[in-house]
Design an enzyme around this catalytic site. Structure first.
Site, short mmCIF file in Angstrom:
data_model
loop_
_atom_site.label_atom_id
_atom_site.label_comp_id
_atom_site.label_asym_id
_atom_site.label_seq_id
_atom_site.Cartn_x
_atom_site.Cartn_y
_atom_site.Cartn_z
N GLY A 77 -3.75 -26.49 -12.10
CA GLY A 77 -2.52 -25.78 -11.76
C GLY A 77 -1.44 -26.60 -11.10
O GLY A 77 -0.31 -26.13 -10.95
N GLU B 25 -9.25 -29.47 -11.67
CA GLU B 25 -9.06 -29.52 -13.13
C GLU B 25 -7.58 -29.64 -13.52
O GLU B 25 -7.03 -28.74 -14.16
CB GLU B 25 -9.63 -28.25 -13.76
CG GLU B 25 -11.09 -28.02 -13.49
CD GLU B 25 -11.59 -26.69 -14.08
OE1 GLU B 25 -10.77 -25.81 -14.40
OE2 GLU B 25 -12.81 -26.55 -14.21
N CYS C 248 13.86 -20.77 -38.03
CA CYS C 248 14.71 -19.61 -38.30
C CYS C 248 14.38 -18.44 -37.40
O CYS C 248 13.88 -17.40 -37.84
CB CYS C 248 14.61 -19.25 -39.77
SG CYS C 248 15.49 -20.47 -40.75
#
Ligand code: LLP
Length: 428
Positions: A240, A282, A351
Site C-alpha cells: 500500500g 508487500e 474510441c
C-alpha cells in the site's frame, strides 16, 4: 522528476546517457521504458530502512504491479520474496526464479482447482475465508500443513475507493472477531497456522492508517495466540505504500515510517508474548511505480471546444487515469526546457470519451510529432494493459548501465487472435 531521466542542453531528455527521443525512434511508440537501477534502489531503500530497526524482515514484492519477467528477475536478484494473488502469479514467480519458500499466495474467491495447483507448487497458502479453509481440508492432508490467514483489520485507506481493502465494505479477509475461532478450527483440523496477514489498500502516502492497521493486526494476533496453541512465524502487514504522482504530493519518509512501524511491531509482539516473528510487507507500487515511463507520440492536435493533444496510446495501454481518475505527470520530451504555456487535454486513441491521460494540463506548446513521457508508469500499467479496440499491446525496454534491451516485443495484429478458434462451419 522520477527515475534517471534528465533534461539535456538541447531541451531533449536522456536516461542513463541515452537519448530518449532516439529510443522512441528505434523501438517505436507507445513504449514502456523501465529503469533497472531505480527498481534496485527502491528495493534497497525499503530493505535498509526496515532492517535498521528489525532484522527479521522480508519484502514480498506484490507482483500484480508489474509481472514482466525481467522486472521480477531484478527483484529476485535483490533478494525479494513474492506476494502472489493468483495461480498465474505463482506460476510466473516460479518461472522468474523465485523458490516456493519465497512465495506467499493470497487469493480471493479461489476455487478448488486453484488451491490444488498452488499446493502442488509447495507454496504457502494465505487463506481468505472459512470456506477456503474447509475446502483446503478436503484437498490436502491437514496434518501439520502450514497455512496463514488474511484478516480484515477494520482499517482501510487508498487513493481511490476501489483500492481500499479493509473495513466493513471490503470483500477481503476474515472478520477480526472471528479470528480466534477460525485459527482454532484450523488447528482442530490438524493444520499448522504460521502467519497472519492484512492489507488495507493501495496508494497511501499517510503513515497513520498503516500505524492503525499494524496495531490492529498485532492485537488480533495477540488475541489469537492467547486462545489457540500456535506460534507465529510471520506477521504480514501487506502493501500500500504510495508514491507521489502529482507535483505537490510528498515522498513518504521511508526511514521514519520503518522506525514507527517496527516500533509498534516490537512493542506489541513483546506485550503479547509473540516472540520475534518475521515482519513481512508487500509493496508493489513503491518498488516499481516510479521506475518506468510510457513514451507516446502526438499524432493529432485538434482545436475543438477544447484543445486536444491526441497520442498513439490509450487506456488499453495505461488504464489508471480512465479507471481511477489518476494523475500521471506528462512531460514533452523534446521540449523539456520550454515554458509551459497552454492548457490542453491529452487524449488517447481509444474510441471512448473517458480515454484521456490528462484534462486541463498546462504544457509547453505541443506540435504533432512531439514525444510525450507519461511518468510513474511502472506499477499497474503494463500489467493492466489490454487489447481493447484491437490495439496490440506495446513493447517494453529496459535501461541499465547506459544500455538498452528489449524485454517485451510489441504485439502484432496476429497476436490479437491468440487462442481463438473459428468453427469450421464459420470459416471462409
Ligand atoms: N498485497 C495485497 C494482498 C494486495 O492486494 C496489493 C494490491 C498489494 C499487496 C500491493 O499494493 P501496493 O503496495 O502496490 O499499493 N490497480 C490499482 C492498485 C490495486 C492494488 C491491489 N492490491 C492502481 O492502479 O492504483
Amino acid at each position: 522528476m522520477d527515475l534517471n531521466l534528465k533534461v539535456n542542453e538541447n531541451g531533449g531528455m536522456t536516461i542513463g546517457n541515452l537519448d530518449v527521443g532516439e529510443i522512441a525512434d528505434g523501438y517505436g511508440t507507445p513504449l514502456y521504458l523501465v529503469d533497472e537501477e531505480r527498481i534496485r534502489n527502491n528495493y534497497k531503500r525499503v530493505f535498509n530502512a526496515f532492517t535498521k530497526y528489525y532484522e527479521k524482515f522480508r519484502i514480498l514484492y506484490a507482483c500484480k504491479a508489474n509481472t514482466n519477467l525481467s522486472v521480477m528477475r531484478i527483484l529476485e536478484e535483490e533478494g525479494s520474496s513474492i506476494d502472489a494473488v493468483s495461480p498465474g502469479e505463482v506460476y510466473t514467480s516460479l518461472k522468474a526464479g523465485f523458490t516456493p519458500e519465497r512465495i506467499l499466495f493470497t487469493g480471493n474467491n479461489v476455487k478448488d482447482d486453484e488451491l490444488k495447483f498452488v499446493d502442488r507448487q509447495n507454496v504457502l497458502i494465505n487463506l481468505d475465508s472459512i470456506s477456503q479453509l474447509e475446502r483446503l481440508a478436503k484437498i490436502v492432508d491437514p496434518e501439520n500443513y502450514r497455512i496463514s490467514f488474511r484478516v480484515n483489520p477494520m482499517v482501510g485507506a487508498g487513493h481511490h475507493e476501489h483500492c481500499i481493502t479493509g473495513g466493513v465494505m471490503s470483500k477481503f479477509g476474515i472478520k477480526e472477531e472471528e479470528a480466534p475461532n477460525v485459527y482454532k478450527k484450523a488447528v482442530d483440523l490438524g493444520f499448522k497456522p504460521v502467519g497472519m496477514h492484512s492489507h488495507i489498500g493501495s496508494g497511501i502516502l499517510d503513515p497513520k492508517p498503516f500505524k492503525l492497521a499494524t496495531n490492529a493486526l498485532l492485537d488480533v494476533a495477540g488475541n489469537v495466540a492467547s486462545k489457540v496453541d500456535l506460534d507465529f512465524e510471520f506477521l504480514d502487514l501487506g502493501g500500500g505504500l504510495g508514491i507521489p504522482y502529482t507535483p505537490d504530493e510528498k515522498l513518504l519518509d521511508i526511514d521514519r515510517f520503518a522506525e514507527e512501524i517496527t516500533g509498534i511491531f516490537k512493542t506489541k509482539t513483546k506485550e503479547y508474548g509473540l516472540g520475534d516473528p518475521y515482519l513481512y510487507i508487500e509493496p508493489g507500487r513503491y518498488l516499481v511505480g516510479d521506475a518506468s515511463v510510457l513514451l507516446t507520440r502526438v499524432n493529432t492536435i485538434k482545436n475543438s471546444y477544447r484543445k486536444f493533444v491526441g497520442v498513439d496510446a490509450g487506456f488499453n495501454t495505461l488504464l489508471r487515469p480512465a479507471m481511477y481518475g489518476s494523475y500521471h505527470h506528462v512531460v514533452v520530451v523534446n521540449r523539456a526546457r520550454d515554458e509551459e504555456v497552454e492548457r490542453v487535454d491529452v487524449a488517447g486513441n481509444i474510441c471512448e470519451s473517458g480515454d484521456l491521460f490528462a484534462r486541463d494540463r498546462i504544457l509547453p506548446k505541443v506540435e504533432e510529432g512531439d514525444l510525450l513521457a507519461i511518468l510513474n508508469a511502472g506499477a499497474y500499467s503494463f500489467s493492466m494493459a489490454s487489447q481493447y479496440n484491437s490495439r496490440p499491446r506495446p513493447a517494453e525496454v529496459l535501461v541499465n548501465n547506459g544500455k538498452i534491451e528489449l524485454i517485451r516485443e510489441r504485439e502484432t495484429y496476429e497476436d490479437l487472435f491468440n487462442g481463438q478458434i473459428v468453427p469450421k462451419r464459420l470459416q471462409k
